[in-house]
Motif scaffolding. Structure first.
Motif, PDB file in Angstrom:
ATOM      1  N   HIS A  23       0.831  -1.204   0.000  1.00 21.26           N
ATOM      2  CA  HIS A  23       0.000   0.000   0.000  1.00 21.26           C
ATOM      3  C   HIS A  23       0.867   1.255   0.000  1.00 21.26           C
ATOM      4  CE1 HIS A  23      -3.377   2.636   0.932  1.00 21.26           C
ATOM      5  NE2 HIS A  23      -2.641   3.157   1.907  1.00 21.26           N
ATOM      6  N   ALA A  24       1.937   1.246   0.807  1.00 22.47           N
ATOM      7  CA  ALA A  24       2.828   2.410   0.871  1.00 22.47           C
ATOM      8  C   ALA A  24       3.493   2.656  -0.482  1.00 22.47           C
ATOM      9  CB  ALA A  24       3.888   2.193   1.949  1.00 22.47           C
ATOM     10  N   PHE A  25       3.892   1.566  -1.160  1.00 28.56           N
ATOM     11  CA  PHE A  25       4.526   1.721  -2.469  1.00 28.56           C
ATOM     12  C   PHE A  25       3.555   2.322  -3.478  1.00 28.56           C
ATOM     13  CE2 PHE A  25       4.926  -0.406  -6.670  1.00 28.56           C
ATOM     14  CZ  PHE A  25       5.969   0.374  -7.150  1.00 28.56           C
ATOM     15  N   HIS A  26       2.314   1.809  -3.507  1.00 25.02           N
ATOM     16  CA  HIS A  26       1.349   2.333  -4.467  1.00 25.02           C
ATOM     17  C   HIS A  26       0.940   3.769  -4.133  1.00 25.02           C
ATOM     18  CE1 HIS A  26       0.946  -1.847  -5.911  1.00 25.02           C
ATOM     19  NE2 HIS A  26       0.588  -1.259  -7.042  1.00 25.02           N
ATOM     20  N   GLN A  27       0.987   4.105  -2.859  1.00 27.69           N
ATOM     21  CA  GLN A  27       0.725   5.493  -2.483  1.00 27.69           C
ATOM     22  C   GLN A  27       1.807   6.399  -3.076  1.00 27.69           C
ATOM     23  OE1 GLN A  27      -1.951   6.358  -0.588  1.00 27.69           O
ATOM     24  NE2 GLN A  27      -1.496   8.549  -0.592  1.00 27.69           N
ATOM     25  N   GLN A  28       3.073   5.985  -2.929  1.00 27.08           N
ATOM     26  CA  GLN A  28       4.178   6.761  -3.493  1.00 27.08           C
ATOM     27  C   GLN A  28       4.112   6.781  -5.018  1.00 27.08           C
ATOM     28  OE1 GLN A  28       7.692   4.884  -1.976  1.00 27.08           O
ATOM     29  NE2 GLN A  28       7.378   5.578   0.119  1.00 27.08           N
ATOM     30  N   LEU A  29       3.816   5.614  -5.614  1.00 28.69           N
ATOM     31  CA  LEU A  29       3.745   5.532  -7.076  1.00 28.69           C
ATOM     32  C   LEU A  29       2.632   6.421  -7.616  1.00 28.69           C
ATOM     33  CD1 LEU A  29       4.879   4.078  -9.604  1.00 28.69           C
ATOM     34  CD2 LEU A  29       3.063   2.378  -9.304  1.00 28.69           C
ATOM     35  N   GLY A  30       1.473   6.402  -6.934  1.00 25.28           N
ATOM     36  CA  GLY A  30       0.362   7.236  -7.377  1.00 25.28           C
ATOM     37  C   GLY A  30       0.723   8.714  -7.360  1.00 25.28           C
ATOM     38  N   ARG A 203      11.115   0.536  -9.736  1.00 24.60           N
ATOM     39  CA  ARG A 203      10.590   1.499  -8.771  1.00 24.60           C
ATOM     40  C   ARG A 203      10.114   0.791  -7.502  1.00 24.60           C
ATOM     41  NH1 ARG A 203      11.330   6.693  -8.275  1.00 24.60           N
ATOM     42  NH2 ARG A 203      11.247   6.820 -10.558  1.00 24.60           N
ATOM     43  N   LYS A 204       9.499  -0.372  -7.666  1.00 25.20           N
ATOM     44  CA  LYS A 204       9.009  -1.124  -6.511  1.00 25.20           C
ATOM     45  C   LYS A 204      10.172  -1.611  -5.651  1.00 25.20           C
ATOM     46  CE  LYS A 204       5.874  -4.879  -5.242  1.00 25.20           C
ATOM     47  NZ  LYS A 204       5.001  -5.968  -5.724  1.00 25.20           N
ATOM     48  N   LYS A 205      11.218  -2.123  -6.304  1.00 32.60           N
ATOM     49  CA  LYS A 205      12.384  -2.588  -5.561  1.00 32.60           C
ATOM     50  C   LYS A 205      13.048  -1.432  -4.826  1.00 32.60           C
ATOM     51  CE  LYS A 205      15.427  -5.678  -4.363  1.00 32.60           C
ATOM     52  NZ  LYS A 205      15.075  -6.777  -3.446  1.00 32.60           N
ATOM     53  N   GLU A 206      13.129  -0.295  -5.484  1.00 29.81           N
ATOM     54  CA  GLU A 206      13.719   0.884  -4.860  1.00 29.81           C
ATOM     55  C   GLU A 206      12.902   1.309  -3.641  1.00 29.81           C
ATOM     56  OE1 GLU A 206      15.639   4.956  -6.594  1.00 29.81           O
ATOM     57  OE2 GLU A 206      13.559   4.536  -7.131  1.00 29.81           O
ATOM     58  N   SER A 207      11.579   1.252  -3.767  1.00 26.90           N
ATOM     59  CA  SER A 207      10.711   1.597  -2.643  1.00 26.90           C
ATOM     60  C   SER A 207      10.893   0.620  -1.489  1.00 26.90           C
ATOM     61  CB  SER A 207       9.254   1.598  -3.101  1.00 26.90           C
ATOM     62  OG  SER A 207       8.383   1.814  -2.020  1.00 26.90           O
ATOM     63  N   GLU A 208      10.988  -0.675  -1.811  1.00 29.26           N
ATOM     64  CA  GLU A 208      11.202  -1.680  -0.763  1.00 29.26           C
ATOM     65  C   GLU A 208      12.530  -1.458  -0.055  1.00 29.26           C
ATOM     66  OE1 GLU A 208      10.884  -5.312  -2.886  1.00 29.26           O
ATOM     67  OE2 GLU A 208       8.683  -5.340  -2.895  1.00 29.26           O
ATOM     68  N   ASN A 209      13.547  -1.092  -0.831  1.00 27.83           N
ATOM     69  CA  ASN A 209      14.853  -0.819  -0.220  1.00 27.83           C
ATOM     70  C   ASN A 209      14.783   0.379   0.717  1.00 27.83           C
ATOM     71  OD1 ASN A 209      16.009  -2.934  -1.596  1.00 27.83           O
ATOM     72  ND2 ASN A 209      16.778  -1.681  -3.274  1.00 27.83           N
ATOM     73  N   HIS A 210      14.043   1.412   0.286  1.00 32.94           N
ATOM     74  CA  HIS A 210      13.895   2.594   1.140  1.00 32.94           C
ATOM     75  C   HIS A 210      13.118   2.254   2.408  1.00 32.94           C
ATOM     76  CE1 HIS A 210      15.737   5.850  -1.063  1.00 32.94           C
ATOM     77  NE2 HIS A 210      15.175   5.444  -2.187  1.00 32.94           N
ATOM     78  N   LEU A 211      12.082   1.442   2.260  1.00 33.12           N
ATOM     79  CA  LEU A 211      11.310   1.037   3.437  1.00 33.12           C
ATOM     80  C   LEU A 211      12.165   0.204   4.386  1.00 33.12           C
ATOM     81  CD1 LEU A 211       7.872   0.120   1.815  1.00 33.12           C
ATOM     82  CD2 LEU A 211       8.307   1.992   3.402  1.00 33.12           C
ATOM     83  N   GLN A 212      12.964  -0.705   3.800  1.00 29.96           N
ATOM     84  CA  GLN A 212      13.840  -1.530   4.627  1.00 29.96           C
ATOM     85  C   GLN A 212      14.890  -0.675   5.325  1.00 29.96           C
ATOM     86  OE1 GLN A 212      13.497  -4.953   5.144  1.00 29.96           O
ATOM     87  NE2 GLN A 212      14.932  -4.458   6.768  1.00 29.96           N
ATOM     88  N   LEU A 213      15.406   0.303   4.581  1.00 27.52           N
ATOM     89  CA  LEU A 213      16.381   1.221   5.168  1.00 27.52           C
ATOM     90  C   LEU A 213      15.755   2.005   6.313  1.00 27.52           C
ATOM     91  CD1 LEU A 213      19.291   2.335   4.827  1.00 27.52           C
ATOM     92  CD2 LEU A 213      18.317   4.108   3.368  1.00 27.52           C
ATOM     93  N   PHE A 214      14.514   2.420   6.116  1.00 32.64           N
ATOM     94  CA  PHE A 214      13.806   3.158   7.155  1.00 32.64           C
ATOM     95  C   PHE A 214      13.577   2.283   8.389  1.00 32.64           C
ATOM     96  CE2 PHE A 214       9.719   4.474   9.065  1.00 32.64           C
ATOM     97  CZ  PHE A 214      10.079   5.742   9.475  1.00 32.64           C
ATOM     98  N   GLU A 215      13.184   1.023   8.161  1.00 33.28           N
ATOM     99  CA  GLU A 215      12.972   0.102   9.283  1.00 33.28           C
ATOM    100  C   GLU A 215      14.288  -0.174  10.010  1.00 33.28           C
ATOM    101  OE1 GLU A 215      10.194  -1.075  10.572  1.00 33.28           O
ATOM    102  OE2 GLU A 215       9.063   0.124   9.138  1.00 33.28           O
ATOM    103  N   ASN A 216      15.360  -0.349   9.233  1.00 35.12           N
ATOM    104  CA  ASN A 216      16.670  -0.576   9.848  1.00 35.12           C
ATOM    105  C   ASN A 216      17.096   0.627  10.679  1.00 35.12           C
ATOM    106  OD1 ASN A 216      16.771  -3.041   8.593  1.00 35.12           O
ATOM    107  ND2 ASN A 216      18.117  -2.389   6.939  1.00 35.12           N
ATOM    108  N   GLU A 217      16.798   1.816  10.154  1.00 32.45           N
ATOM    109  CA  GLU A 217      17.150   3.030  10.884  1.00 32.45           C
ATOM    110  C   GLU A 217      16.357   3.123  12.188  1.00 32.45           C
ATOM    111  OE1 GLU A 217      18.554   6.790  12.048  1.00 32.45           O
ATOM    112  OE2 GLU A 217      19.349   5.176  10.809  1.00 32.45           O
ATOM    113  N   LYS A 218      15.073   2.764  12.139  1.00 32.16           N
ATOM    114  CA  LYS A 218      14.263   2.781  13.357  1.00 32.16           C
ATOM    115  C   LYS A 218      14.820   1.802  14.386  1.00 32.16           C
ATOM    116  CE  LYS A 218       9.814   2.533  13.047  1.00 32.16           C
ATOM    117  NZ  LYS A 218       8.471   2.114  12.584  1.00 32.16           N
TER     118      LYS A 218
END
Length: 492
Positions: A23-30, A203-218
């Protein structure tokens, strides 16, 4: 049974998490594609007046005016629809803020709309210029600009391409030029679908990487803040502090660490460069002991652990601090016990032998004299008057020797009733002069002492010259033999 319950509840948890990421990816993509759609419509609105002007010109002077009229109508429809989007874009955006699917539906519509305009224009061009360039160009451009989900792009491109092939067949039949156009357009449709899908998955893979990076940072921040030791995170490029946990903020309060950076930890830039070079090779350094850099804490010692970590894809230095002042004090006490004789306060056997070995084995060794001393009748004093009196005898003689030797001379206790004096740079003659002074002090104190023992000791000397091929043990053995010769002669 418990294990089965855990297994049963695990899949919904992971699927829910994946659903949130989707959902977060499609929100960004939209949002991304909606902003691109604005630019495309803006370009269309600005460029279509030029095409409409050409259409009016060809309607007046060209043949096939009906087909030119159709082309003008398609240009006008594209202009009008693009203009409508620009006018109502803000309201569409506000209405779709909480639902990314609405934004994507608008993108799907324009994705298909522009490809359909290109396909219709190329079919109409069969009566004018006999080419399919507009369809191919819009097919490729739309696929690249709008990387929508593959299932959507496949349906839209597939449906419009079937319409295009059917129209081309109805106009041209199975003529050779028509077959060539069908093959070329089908290849272009396949390539467009491939490009759209490729960009979408990228784009989806890039978004997943950013989300993973964000989770790792948290996770990193949570562990960073929970750590019971002061932790510092600094950029490796300019040594400026990026993060301090609460313990570090309290421990280094008032030192200016946040503003001045981690250069404060090091005596000079050379020490810092050495640390960084080692870290680049090994990635971590453990147990780096250093005094506290705060001048208001002169007796504080800290142990630093360094490790290179990635923080938002930038190499940073993670520094852990442990206050080891108490351990350092205990270490100094243990060191003192190891190198100082507890009874007499003189240097210990281990320390003395290390110094003697260094004098003999150094590259620029010098000559020196050693004096081996043995206290007379210590066993008799211990047997007749007790070990307390024996210890007092040892301390008294040790004190006299320490008073009579120079500051450069080295006295250490070999053990029991034996001592060794090292006279650096001195001959046996000088050593014997000092021994004579010690003997005189023994006699003087014996005349006035009320103790039940007599101060007396024997000595033997040995002279070491640079380059002599003897070991420490052999040198001591020679001096010890001299001492026993003197002791034997005194008893005769």
């Amino acid at each position: 049974m418990k294990k089965n319950k855990i297994a049963a509840f695990s899949p919904p948890f992971f699927s829910a998490q994946q659903g949130d990421n989707h959902h977060a990816f499609h929100q960004q993509l939209g949002l991304l594609l909606f902003s691109r759609l604005r630019l495309v419509c803006l370009i269309a609105v600005c460029s279509y007046p030029f095409y409409l002007t050409l259409d009016v010109y060809f309607l007046r002077v060209g043949d096939n005016q009906f087909n030119w009229a159709i082309l003008s109508f398609m240009h006008f429809i594209s202009f009008f629809v693009s203009l409508l989007f620009l006018v109502f874009r803000s309201s569409l955006m506000n209405r779709s803020k909480t639902n990314s699917q609405h934004l994507l539906k608008y993108v799907y519509f324009f994705f298909g709309f522009y490809i359909l305009i290109g396909a219709s224009g190329s079919l109409n061009s069969q009566f004018l210029t006999d080419n399919i360039y507009s369809y191919l160009i819009l097919l490729m451009a739309t696929a690249i600009i709008f990387p929508i989900p593959p299932e959507q792009s496949a349906v839209i491109i597939g449906a419009i391409h079937c319409f295009f092939l059917a129209g081309l067949f109805m106009i041209e039949g199975f003529s050779l030029p028509a077959i060539v156009d069908m093959i070329n357009s089908s290849a272009a449709a396949g390539i467009s679908l491939f490009l759209s899908s490729t960009f979408y998955f990228y784009r989806k893979k890039e978004s997943e990487n950013h989300l993973q990076l964000f989770e790792n940072e948290k996770t990193f921040r949570r562990l960073f803040d929970m750590n019971p030791h002061p932790l510092i995170l600094a950029r490796l490029s300019d040594h400026q502090v990026v993060l301090l946990n609460q313990r570090a903020s309290d421990y280094y309060e008032g030192t200016g660490l946040s503003e001045k950076g981690i250069d404060l930890f090091f005596k000079d830039s050379h020490e810092l460069r050495t640390i960084v070079d080692v870290l680049k090779e090994k990635n971590s350094i453990k147990g780096y002991l250093t005094p506290h850099f705060d001048p208001l804490k002169p007796n504080i010692w800290i142990m630093l652990n360094f490790e290179i970590v990635d923080h938002f894809q930038e190499p940073c230095l993670l520094i852990g601090t442990t206050d080891v002042t108490t351990f350092k004090a205990e270490e100094e006490k243990l060191s003192a016990h190891a190198f100082v004789d507890e009874l007499t306060g003189t240097m210990s056997r281990r320390k003395g032998l290390n110094i003697l070995s260094s004098l003999m084995n150094s590259r620029h060794s010098q000559s020196f004299t050693i004096c081996y001393i043995d206290i007379d009748h210590l066993k008799k004093v211990n047997d007749q008057h007790g070990h307390n009196k024996g210890d007092q005898l040892i301390k008294t003689i040790s004190g006299i020797i320490q008073k009579k030797i120079n500051d450069d001379d080295i006295l250490f206790r070999m053990g029991g009733d034996e001592f060794v004096i090292i006279f650096p740079g001195q001959t046996p003659c000088k050593a014997n002069q000092v021994w004579s002074a010690i003997q005189k002090e023994f006699k003087r104190m014996n005349q006035t002492s009320q103790e039940p023992f007599t101060l007396s000791a024997s000595h033997g000397t040995c002279y070491y010259q640079s380059g002599m091929n003897v070991s420490v043990e052999e040198l001591l053995e020679m001096a010890d033999q001299q001492m026993y010769n003197e002791k034997r002669e005194s008893r005769q």
